[in-house]
Enzyme design. Structure first.
Site, mmCIF file in Angstrom:
data_model
loop_
_atom_site.group_PDB
_atom_site.id
_atom_site.type_symbol
_atom_site.label_atom_id
_atom_site.label_comp_id
_atom_site.label_asym_id
_atom_site.label_seq_id
_atom_site.Cartn_x
_atom_site.Cartn_y
_atom_site.Cartn_z
ATOM 1 C CB SER A 1 -28.930 -36.123 19.005
ATOM 2 O OG SER A 1 -27.776 -35.550 19.563
ATOM 3 C CE LYS B 1 -24.937 -41.117 24.637
ATOM 4 N NZ LYS B 1 -25.923 -41.974 23.968
ATOM 5 C CD GLU C 1 -29.147 -45.146 21.796
ATOM 6 O OE1 GLU C 1 -30.024 -45.959 21.393
ATOM 7 O OE2 GLU C 1 -29.088 -43.969 21.410
ATOM 8 C CD GLU D 1 -33.097 -40.057 25.451
ATOM 9 O OE1 GLU D 1 -31.975 -40.503 25.184
ATOM 10 O OE2 GLU D 1 -33.793 -39.395 24.650
HETATM 11 O O1 KIV Z 1 -27.286 -38.500 20.893
HETATM 12 C C1 KIV Z 1 -27.546 -37.823 21.906
HETATM 13 O O2 KIV Z 1 -27.578 -36.586 21.880
HETATM 14 C C2 KIV Z 1 -27.829 -38.544 23.147
HETATM 15 C C3 KIV Z 1 -28.399 -37.737 24.269
HETATM 16 C C4 KIV Z 1 -29.857 -37.623 24.074
HETATM 17 C C5 KIV Z 1 -28.042 -38.306 25.587
HETATM 18 O O3 KIV Z 1 -27.635 -39.707 23.214
#
Ligand code: KIV
Length: 278
Positions: free
Chosen positions: A48, A116, A118, A185
């Protein structure tokens, strides 16, 4: 009690005891210091940052090297929180080996604790390979911003029974693949509750209601630093943007009036030295 570094086992233990934990984003040293000081359990260096720090329209174009630059800054500022590095678009989708190598870079070069990524069942084999390499993986399903073009925008997911069932299957596939937690999300609150009940690993909600095992927000959204839009699921706890504009306007006015800098901001020189200069 003396504070120590948060581990994935600590988060799992909290969930087993029914204690909710928290995650927030940070992309730089000062924010990491603040988030850590507030006792937040995990810091996500989220992609983000593309939107809220770099001013891009979405998260798609951010690169691994850009992410690692920010990860290192965050790691210098945070002593306690679990550090989560967000793998950017196309750093894990093409090839499993490349995904493992890139995940490794987040630990070796970015000083993160875990990564993390997706995606649901389609990303289970990649997640498993990264976990098998000794790197803990946090999953992320529901609204997955990296595939915003495919989803047709930043929209709530899992509203009809087919889509909801797919999200449940995705969550179970990621748990089977060895993910230690999953971000949910922008999905309906009662679907998130059902998934949280089905899984043994913690669910971390963002726009997924109160029944997840933990919550995450983008810090720039919740403190009002990002001005373009505020998603429905964000609670704005403070408006730093407005406070900064006011402070900066005051500085401008004080410079114009001569009120700043005051004597307390000045360095002095001895009278005799100054006289000799005259
Ligand atoms: O990139 C990010 O901030 C995220 C959050 C929205 C979980 O993946």
């Amino acid at each position: 009690m003396e504070r120590r570094k948060v581990t994935i086992q600590d988060l799992q233990a909290k969930t087993e005891k029914g204690e909710r934990f928290t995650m927030l984003t940070a992309y730089d040293y000062p924010t990491a210091v603040i988030v850590d000081k507030a006792g937040i359990d995990a810091i996500l260096v989220g992609d983000s940052l593309a939107m809220v720090v770099l001013g891009l329209p979405n998260t798609v174009s951010v690169t691994v090297d850009e992410m690692l630059h920010h990860c290192r800054a965050v790691a210098r500022g945070a002593q306690y929180a679990l550090l989560v590095g967000d793998m950017p678009f196309m750093s894990y989708q093409v090839d499993v080996k490349e995904a493992v190598r890139n995940a490794g870079r987040f630990l070796k070069e970015g000083n993160m604790d875990v990564v993390k990524l997706e995606g649901g069942a389609n990303m289970a084999p990649v997640s498993k390979a990264i976990v098998d390499a000794g790197i803990p993986v946090m999953g992320h399903i529901g609204l997955t911003p990296q595939t915003v073009s495919k989803l047709g925008g930043f929209k709530v997911q899992g509203k009809d029974s087919t889509a909801a069932q797919q999200i449940i299957d995705d969550a179970l596939a990621l748990e089977d693949a060895g993910c230690f937690s999953i971000v949910l999300e922008a999905i309906p609150d009662r679907l998130a509750k059902l998934i949280s009940e089905k899984l043994n690993i913690p669910t971390i909600g963002i726009g997924a209601g109160p029944d997840c095992d933990a919550q995450v927000l983008v810090t720039h959204d919740m403190v009002g630093l990002f001005d373009r839009f505020t998603p429905k699921f964000v609670k704005r706890y403070v408006n730093i943007h407005e406070q900064m504009v006011e402070a900066l306007k005051q500085y401008k006015a004080e410079v114009a009036s001569g009120a700043f800098p005051g004597p307390e901001h000045c360095f002095t020189i001895k009278d005799d030295i100054l006289e000799s200069l005259y």
